[in-house]
Write a protein that holds these residues in place. Structure first.
Motif, mmCIF file in Angstrom:
data_model
loop_
_atom_site.group_PDB
_atom_site.id
_atom_site.type_symbol
_atom_site.label_atom_id
_atom_site.label_comp_id
_atom_site.label_asym_id
_atom_site.label_seq_id
_atom_site.Cartn_x
_atom_site.Cartn_y
_atom_site.Cartn_z
ATOM 1 N N ALA A 1 41.311 35.344 40.282
ATOM 2 C CA ALA A 1 41.249 35.989 41.433
ATOM 3 C C ALA A 1 39.658 36.388 42.451
ATOM 4 O O ALA A 1 39.566 35.306 43.395
ATOM 5 N N GLY A 2 39.241 36.444 41.331
ATOM 6 C CA GLY A 2 38.035 36.038 41.784
ATOM 7 C C GLY A 2 37.238 34.867 41.758
ATOM 8 O O GLY A 2 36.673 34.763 43.405
ATOM 9 N N VAL A 3 37.307 33.463 41.653
ATOM 10 C CA VAL A 3 37.202 32.689 42.055
ATOM 11 C C VAL A 3 38.261 32.410 43.124
ATOM 12 O O VAL A 3 37.341 31.334 43.743
ATOM 13 N N ARG A 4 39.799 32.381 42.891
ATOM 14 C CA ARG A 4 39.753 31.892 44.085
ATOM 15 C C ARG A 4 39.360 32.245 45.702
ATOM 16 O O ARG A 4 39.721 31.708 46.786
ATOM 17 N N TYR A 5 39.306 33.671 45.722
ATOM 18 C CA TYR A 5 39.109 34.321 46.622
ATOM 19 C C TYR A 5 38.144 34.722 47.290
ATOM 20 O O TYR A 5 37.849 35.724 47.848
ATOM 21 N N ALA A 6 36.988 35.227 46.372
ATOM 22 C CA ALA A 6 35.662 35.014 46.115
ATOM 23 C C ALA A 6 35.799 36.338 46.254
ATOM 24 O O ALA A 6 35.079 37.653 46.954
ATOM 25 N N ILE A 7 36.584 37.364 44.988
ATOM 26 C CA ILE A 7 36.310 38.785 45.651
ATOM 27 C C ILE A 7 35.437 39.677 44.227
ATOM 28 O O ILE A 7 35.331 38.754 42.958
ATOM 29 N N PRO A 8 34.627 40.071 44.299
ATOM 30 C CA PRO A 8 33.706 40.874 43.055
ATOM 31 C C PRO A 8 34.754 40.845 41.895
ATOM 32 O O PRO A 8 35.946 41.456 41.987
ATOM 33 N N THR A 9 33.721 40.549 41.228
ATOM 34 C CA THR A 9 34.828 40.927 39.487
ATOM 35 C C THR A 9 34.056 41.977 38.424
ATOM 36 O O THR A 9 32.763 42.271 38.633
ATOM 37 N N ALA A 10 34.851 42.779 37.700
ATOM 38 C CA ALA A 10 34.165 43.899 36.786
ATOM 39 C C ALA A 10 35.602 44.190 35.441
ATOM 40 O O ALA A 10 36.467 43.985 35.998
ATOM 41 N N GLY A 11 34.751 44.884 34.310
ATOM 42 C CA GLY A 11 35.724 44.861 33.954
ATOM 43 C C GLY A 11 34.651 45.305 32.329
ATOM 44 O O GLY A 11 33.575 45.556 32.274
ATOM 45 N N THR A 12 35.579 45.854 31.665
ATOM 46 C CA THR A 12 34.798 46.793 30.358
ATOM 47 C C THR A 12 35.740 45.870 28.723
ATOM 48 O O THR A 12 36.910 44.608 28.591
ATOM 49 N N ALA A 13 34.858 45.762 27.915
ATOM 50 C CA ALA A 13 35.566 45.863 26.741
ATOM 51 C C ALA A 13 36.581 46.953 26.154
ATOM 52 O O ALA A 13 36.728 47.530 26.729
ATOM 53 N N ALA A 14 37.926 45.576 25.455
ATOM 54 C CA ALA A 14 38.965 46.271 25.151
ATOM 55 C C ALA A 14 38.583 47.252 23.675
ATOM 56 O O ALA A 14 37.999 47.145 23.208
ATOM 57 N N HIS A 15 39.633 47.873 23.298
ATOM 58 C CA HIS A 15 39.809 48.510 22.122
ATOM 59 C C HIS A 15 39.592 47.543 21.059
ATOM 60 O O HIS A 15 39.063 47.602 19.824
ATOM 61 N N ALA A 16 40.716 46.527 21.333
ATOM 62 C CA ALA A 16 40.697 45.706 19.928
ATOM 63 C C ALA A 16 38.767 45.525 19.966
ATOM 64 O O ALA A 16 38.959 44.986 18.279
#
Length: 410
Positions: free
Chosen positions: A170-185
């Motif tokens: 979605a970030g690439v297709r619609y130029a939406i800012p992306t964010a996130g964190t690492a998972a417990h894994a």
């Protein structure tokens, strides 16, 4: 329907189909038109490939005449409707498709599948934005829905005010800012929690967000600040009593000198859970499952009904499922202060003269088969913000109640 209408000569009569909802689900105060931009993109390229037509013919779904019609299908009619991001209410005429019966009826499933899904997600996400009270929300629902729906959900969540998405497509297709964190894994992969934090910081820098609740939250925060230093960007908490943990986390971070480290809260958040955290020292939220399932309302319950044939109004009159015939125009009426007070819907040929405080809601989207509305997602996001800002306070309540604005016909 197409096969029969082609055979009896009615397939080429000029018709208008209208999209509306008879109710707002679950006592909500307003809906949000979502998916219009996606829908117009899809209609631009809506075709029946040769192999599809051959399959329909071989399966006796259509006859030769209908197969020929589908093989050459192009939408050449007109589409008008509400701008994407516009709030709507029961019987708001949010979209009208005009063309021959054949070309308009073929679009029904496409129109409803896009608008019902995206509008349901948009309405739920808009309520979360209201509940957040200005705090940013990350859309994090990709793992809880279909892979294509995940991208659509991220798009409309951003439309109604989410700050970013974890969905990179979605970030690439619609130029939406992306964010996130690492998972417990990622933490479990490493032999120690400190090693996991050190690895993430080495790759992303101290401004990253560390997930601190894999084992013990208090110990996790202590280790995070020890490894990253007091300039650590943020910590994320995904479990426990979130309000209590937010207060304890803020106190612990401050005691460790990490006074600027932000607190991100996630974990099955919906609009009510977000509202319950209003007094907690939370800097941002991560919302996932509730977003992509419309917070328990996975469809907007919109319908696609024939309202005009050759300029003559027609309407369904069955019990509990009536419609209002004829092509229509809609306006949002406001007080001089700018607060909306009602939605006025009038026949398209009535000669209605809007008042100075009436804002037209019906805009051209496709004319003669050519798309004329090319507003960007950023434009629609700004439109949504302004339109919701004009609604009365009662319309923004999360509690069940009557629609926020009356829809008046005539």
């Amino acid at each position: 329907m197409l096969t029969a209408a082609l055979a009896d000569g009615n397939a080429h009569r000029r018709c208008t189909f209208e999209v509306f909802g008879r109710r707002l689900a679950n006592g909500r105060r307003f809906g949000v038109v979502g998916g219009t931009g996606r829908l117009l993109d899809l209609i631009d390229g809506f075709r029946f490939p040769a192999e599809v037509v051959s399959g329909l013919l071989a399966g006796h779904v259509v006859d030769e005449r209908a197969a020929d019609y589908l093989a050459g299908y192009r939408f050449t009619g007109d589409i008008v409707g509400y701008a994407e991001g516009e709030p709507y209410f029961p019987y708001s005429p949010i979209l009208a498709v005009t063309g021959s019966f054949g070309e308009a009826v073929i679009l029904e499933t496409l129109v409803l599948s896009v608008l019902n899904h995206d509008s349901a997600v948009a309405a739920a996400a808009a309520r979360m934005v209201i509940a957040a009270g200005g705090r940013p929300i990350i859309e994090m629902g990709s793992r809880r829905t279909h892979e294509q729906a995940a991208v659509a959900c991220a798009r409309v969540a951003y439309l109604v005010g989410f700050a970013s998405t974890s969905n990179l497509a979605a970030g690439v297709r619609y130029a939406i800012p992306t964010a996130g964190t690492a998972a417990h894994a990622f933490t479990l992969l490493h032999d120690t929690e400190e090693a996991a934090f050190a690895s993430q910081i080495a790759a992303a820098g101290p401004a990253t967000t560390l997930l601190v609740d894999t084992y013990d939250i208090g110990r996790g925060i202590e280790k995070a600040v020890k490894v990253a230093g007091p300039t650590l960007g943020a910590v994320r908490i995904d479990s426990g009593d979130l309000a209590v943990m937010a207060h304890q986390t803020r106190a612990q971070l401050d005691s460790l000198g990490a006074t600027d480290t932000r607190i991100v809260i996630s974990g099955d958040l919906d609009e009510y859970a977000i509202a319950a955290l209003a007094a907690a020292p939370v800097d941002s939220y991560g919302a996932g499952t509730a977003v992509v399932v419309g917070s328990g309302v996975p469809t907007a319950e919109l319908v696609y009904k024939l309202v005009e044939v050759d300029g003559r109004p027609v309407a369904k009159r069955s019990e509990n499922k009536s419609s209002v015939g004829g092509r229509k125009l809609a306006y949002r009426r406001h007080r001089p202060s700018g607060t909306a007070i009602e939605e006025r819907v009038v026949p398209a040929d009535s000669g209605f003269e809007p008042a100075e405080t009436d804002r037209p809601l019906t805009i051209p989207l496709v004319m003669g088969g050519r798309r004329v509305d090319h507003r960007s997602l950023a434009d629609s996001r700004a439109h949504h913000r302004a339109a919701v800002g004009a609604l009365p306070w009662d319309a923004l309540k999360l509690s069940k109640g009557d629609p926020g604005l009356p829809v008046v016909f005539g």
